[in-house]
Scaffold this motif. Sequence first.
Motif, short mmCIF file in Angstrom:
data_model
loop_
_atom_site.label_atom_id
_atom_site.label_comp_id
_atom_site.label_asym_id
_atom_site.label_seq_id
_atom_site.Cartn_x
_atom_site.Cartn_y
_atom_site.Cartn_z
N ALA A 151 -26.40 23.42 53.21
CA ALA A 151 -28.17 22.47 53.35
C ALA A 151 -28.70 23.67 53.96
CB ALA A 151 -26.80 22.23 54.99
N LYS A 152 -28.63 24.66 54.67
CA LYS A 152 -29.77 25.71 55.06
C LYS A 152 -30.49 26.48 53.96
CE LYS A 152 -26.56 27.79 58.25
NZ LYS A 152 -25.91 28.90 59.28
N LYS A 153 -30.30 25.95 52.37
CA LYS A 153 -30.79 26.44 51.18
C LYS A 153 -32.05 25.42 51.17
CE LYS A 153 -27.88 29.81 48.57
NZ LYS A 153 -27.62 29.61 47.51
N ASN A 154 -31.65 24.37 51.90
CA ASN A 154 -32.15 22.56 51.55
C ASN A 154 -33.36 22.36 53.47
OD1 ASN A 154 -32.14 21.14 49.11
ND2 ASN A 154 -29.72 21.92 49.74
N ALA A 155 -32.86 24.17 53.71
CA ALA A 155 -33.92 23.33 55.25
C ALA A 155 -33.19 22.44 56.07
CB ALA A 155 -34.98 23.45 55.30
N ILE A 156 -31.90 22.65 56.28
CA ILE A 156 -31.55 20.81 56.79
C ILE A 156 -30.78 22.05 58.03
CG2 ILE A 156 -29.66 19.41 56.85
CD1 ILE A 156 -29.87 18.97 53.98
N LYS A 157 -30.76 21.72 59.10
CA LYS A 157 -29.98 21.75 60.71
C LYS A 157 -28.85 21.27 60.47
CE LYS A 157 -29.89 20.91 65.23
NZ LYS A 157 -30.28 20.22 66.71
#
Length: 197
Positions: free
Chosen positions: A159-165
């Motif tokens: 998720a973080k790789k997709n800039a998602i909190k």
Amino acid sequence: MFSPLIDQLITSLRVLPGVGPKSATRMAFHLLERNREGAQALSQALAEASAQVKRCEQCRTLTEQPCCAICASSKRDRQLMCVVESPADVVAIEQSGTFSGVYFVLHGKLSPIDGVGPREIGIDQLEERFQAEPISEVIIATNPTVEGEATAHYIAERAKKNAIKVTRIAHGVPLGGELEYIDGGTLAHAISSRREI
């Protein structure tokens, strides 16, 4: 000991979680002796459900439609996604009445020892949703087991790789619980996950 059909019924009932030989025998005789109508209704419902219930094309929960009622609803917050291990977890969260987003059901957790990797729990499909949908926050609601924590960590990285909190549901002392009856592991997690009030 019993006739072949009764033996078959008892064996079939034992596939249910928590049902041992005695419970299965008791259920079988109850259905045959006292509730034949219930047995017929159970048989029909089970046959229909096993033939028609599939996974939702979006969230992977169980439904007889291509898209479940939650995913089809225009009232759900599409920016908020909760990732759970099973359809039963969706039901539990929905009953709380506190979540208005969408879901993704893993149908398991990472367990390399058992041969369960990212592909087996649908991580590729989850990543596709991360990239295709306007998700701003992912709430990870896997169980607080070693495998559940490893699964949560793996999903958080994606998720973080997709800039998602990424957030994680809280675990610890239950509301109304007394500290003296809480196990040490739960207390340790509750203390390490404390928050300011």
